[in-house]
Design a protein around this motif. Structure first.
Motif, PDB file in Angstrom:
ATOM      1  N   ARG A 245      31.362  15.027  -9.823  1.00 48.92           N
ATOM      2  CA  ARG A 245      30.218  15.301  -8.964  1.00 48.92           C
ATOM      3  C   ARG A 245      30.258  16.629  -8.228  1.00 48.92           C
ATOM      4  O   ARG A 245      29.260  17.052  -7.667  1.00 48.92           O
ATOM      5  CB  ARG A 245      30.092  14.188  -7.915  1.00 48.92           C
ATOM      6  CG  ARG A 245      29.685  12.845  -8.448  1.00 48.92           C
ATOM      7  CD  ARG A 245      28.173  12.798  -8.490  1.00 48.92           C
ATOM      8  NE  ARG A 245      27.681  11.548  -8.980  1.00 48.92           N
ATOM      9  CZ  ARG A 245      27.047  10.652  -8.249  1.00 48.92           C
ATOM     10  NH1 ARG A 245      26.870  10.860  -6.971  1.00 48.92           N
ATOM     11  NH2 ARG A 245      26.595   9.562  -8.791  1.00 48.92           N
ATOM     12  N   SER A 246      31.399  17.272  -8.167  1.00 50.41           N
ATOM     13  CA  SER A 246      31.494  18.485  -7.354  1.00 50.41           C
ATOM     14  C   SER A 246      31.307  19.739  -8.200  1.00 50.41           C
ATOM     15  O   SER A 246      31.394  19.708  -9.422  1.00 50.41           O
ATOM     16  CB  SER A 246      32.841  18.531  -6.635  1.00 50.41           C
ATOM     17  OG  SER A 246      33.869  18.653  -7.572  1.00 50.41           O
ATOM     18  N   ARG A 247      31.119  20.836  -7.508  1.00 49.49           N
ATOM     19  CA  ARG A 247      30.956  22.145  -8.141  1.00 49.49           C
ATOM     20  C   ARG A 247      31.674  23.184  -7.293  1.00 49.49           C
ATOM     21  O   ARG A 247      31.971  22.971  -6.136  1.00 49.49           O
ATOM     22  CB  ARG A 247      29.466  22.529  -8.235  1.00 49.49           C
ATOM     23  CG  ARG A 247      28.616  21.567  -9.017  1.00 49.49           C
ATOM     24  CD  ARG A 247      28.809  21.787 -10.517  1.00 49.49           C
ATOM     25  NE  ARG A 247      28.031  20.813 -11.272  1.00 49.49           N
ATOM     26  CZ  ARG A 247      28.563  19.794 -11.913  1.00 49.49           C
ATOM     27  NH1 ARG A 247      29.847  19.596 -11.895  1.00 49.49           N
ATOM     28  NH2 ARG A 247      27.812  18.954 -12.591  1.00 49.49           N
ATOM     29  N   GLY A 248      31.931  24.318  -7.865  1.00 50.76           N
ATOM     30  CA  GLY A 248      32.435  25.450  -7.100  1.00 50.76           C
ATOM     31  C   GLY A 248      33.945  25.521  -6.984  1.00 50.76           C
ATOM     32  O   GLY A 248      34.699  24.881  -7.719  1.00 50.76           O
TER      33      GLY A 248
ATOM     34  N   CYS B  99      35.224  12.976  -7.708  1.00 47.06           N
ATOM     35  CA  CYS B  99      35.181  14.348  -7.195  1.00 47.06           C
ATOM     36  C   CYS B  99      35.096  15.371  -8.327  1.00 47.06           C
ATOM     37  O   CYS B  99      34.380  16.367  -8.213  1.00 47.06           O
ATOM     38  CB  CYS B  99      36.409  14.630  -6.334  1.00 47.06           C
ATOM     39  SG  CYS B  99      36.359  13.769  -4.755  1.00 47.06           S
TER      40      CYS B  99
ATOM     41  N   ARG C 248      36.265  22.341  -6.360  1.00 45.97           N
ATOM     42  CA  ARG C 248      36.493  21.582  -7.607  1.00 45.97           C
ATOM     43  C   ARG C 248      37.533  22.283  -8.467  1.00 45.97           C
ATOM     44  O   ARG C 248      38.400  21.633  -9.059  1.00 45.97           O
ATOM     45  CB  ARG C 248      35.190  21.434  -8.382  1.00 45.97           C
ATOM     46  CG  ARG C 248      35.371  20.696  -9.688  1.00 45.97           C
ATOM     47  CD  ARG C 248      34.042  20.563 -10.418  1.00 45.97           C
ATOM     48  NE  ARG C 248      34.185  19.759 -11.596  1.00 45.97           N
ATOM     49  CZ  ARG C 248      34.245  20.249 -12.821  1.00 45.97           C
ATOM     50  NH1 ARG C 248      34.157  21.551 -13.017  1.00 45.97           N
ATOM     51  NH2 ARG C 248      34.377  19.454 -13.850  1.00 45.97           N
ATOM     52  N   LYS C 249      37.467  23.609  -8.542  1.00 45.85           N
ATOM     53  CA  LYS C 249      38.443  24.353  -9.341  1.00 45.85           C
ATOM     54  C   LYS C 249      39.852  24.187  -8.788  1.00 45.85           C
ATOM     55  O   LYS C 249      40.807  24.045  -9.545  1.00 45.85           O
ATOM     56  CB  LYS C 249      38.062  25.829  -9.411  1.00 45.85           C
ATOM     57  CG  LYS C 249      36.851  26.103 -10.261  1.00 45.85           C
ATOM     58  CD  LYS C 249      36.497  27.562 -10.288  1.00 45.85           C
ATOM     59  CE  LYS C 249      35.228  27.788 -11.100  1.00 45.85           C
ATOM     60  NZ  LYS C 249      34.819  29.196 -11.109  1.00 45.85           N
TER      61      LYS C 249
ATOM     62  N   VAL D 147      37.196  17.897  -1.318  1.00 46.94           N
ATOM     63  CA  VAL D 147      36.018  17.857  -2.200  1.00 46.94           C
ATOM     64  C   VAL D 147      35.130  16.673  -1.846  1.00 46.94           C
ATOM     65  O   VAL D 147      33.904  16.784  -1.835  1.00 46.94           O
ATOM     66  CB  VAL D 147      36.467  17.808  -3.684  1.00 46.94           C
ATOM     67  CG1 VAL D 147      35.291  17.535  -4.603  1.00 46.94           C
ATOM     68  CG2 VAL D 147      37.152  19.104  -4.074  1.00 46.94           C
TER      69      VAL D 147
END
Length: 181
Positions: free
Chosen positions: A26-29, A23, A32-33, A89
């Motif tokens: 591969r994740s964004r945005g 996670c 993920r934060k 996520v």
């Protein structure tokens, strides 16, 4: 906390780590934060709890029961929240094999259920509690696992409300805290 409990905790971390790493990579945005934030908080709390225990042991000291139990409880809560954020996520990942996502969901849910059950069992049956008393005109800390364990007692020199000193060998007390003298 015995070695078997540490092995159990490490096993849960190993089972959930691949999904968390997937996670994070591969994740964004914003999801993920948030996951990264809770994983960081969990790491800091675990470092204070377990790293502090190792550092205190170098100085013949240890955590008192209440602060250690509070830190363990916070670690368990942060672990559950981190895994929950990871499930969020994981559901948003694109271009990832469905088998990986399915394995991630199953492993994370199982780890969350096991962690919740272990936390309840640990704090109800296995955690230690301590108190203060005087013996030979000296303040000492007595600790026991009276929650259904072996009901064994340990005695330590008193340092403050967060840490205790070196363990005092038993000189006639057994099965109960020493009487005030």
């Amino acid at each position: 906390m015995g070695k078997s409990n540490y092995i159990f905790i490490i096993a849960l971390i190993i089972i959930s780590a691949p999904s968390v790493i997937l996670c994070l990579l591969r994740s964004r945005g914003i999801p993920r934060k948030k996951l990264l934030c809770f994983a960081f908080l969990l790491g800091i709390m675990a470092m204070i709890c377990f790293g502090g225990k190792a550092i205190l042991a170098c100085f013949d000291m240890g955590w008192r029961c209440t602060p250690f139990n509070i830190m363990l409880f916070l670690c368990a809560i942060l672990f559950i929240i981190t895994l929950w954020r990871c499930l969020n996520v994981l559901s948003l990942l694109e271009n990832t094999k469905p088998v990986l996502i399915g394995f991630g969901f199953i492993s994370l849910v199982l780890v969350m259920i096991i962690t919740l059950a272990w936390t309840a069992i640990y704090f109800h049956f296995l955690s230690w509690h301590d108190g203060l008393t005087t013996y030979n005109n000296q303040m000492i800390v007595y600790a026991n696992d009276q929650h259904g364990g072996s009901c064994s007692w340990r005695y330590y020199s008193h340092v403050n409300s967060l840490v205790h000193g070196i363990e005092i060998t038993q000189d006639g007390w057994w099965g109960y805290p020493p009487f005030k003298s």
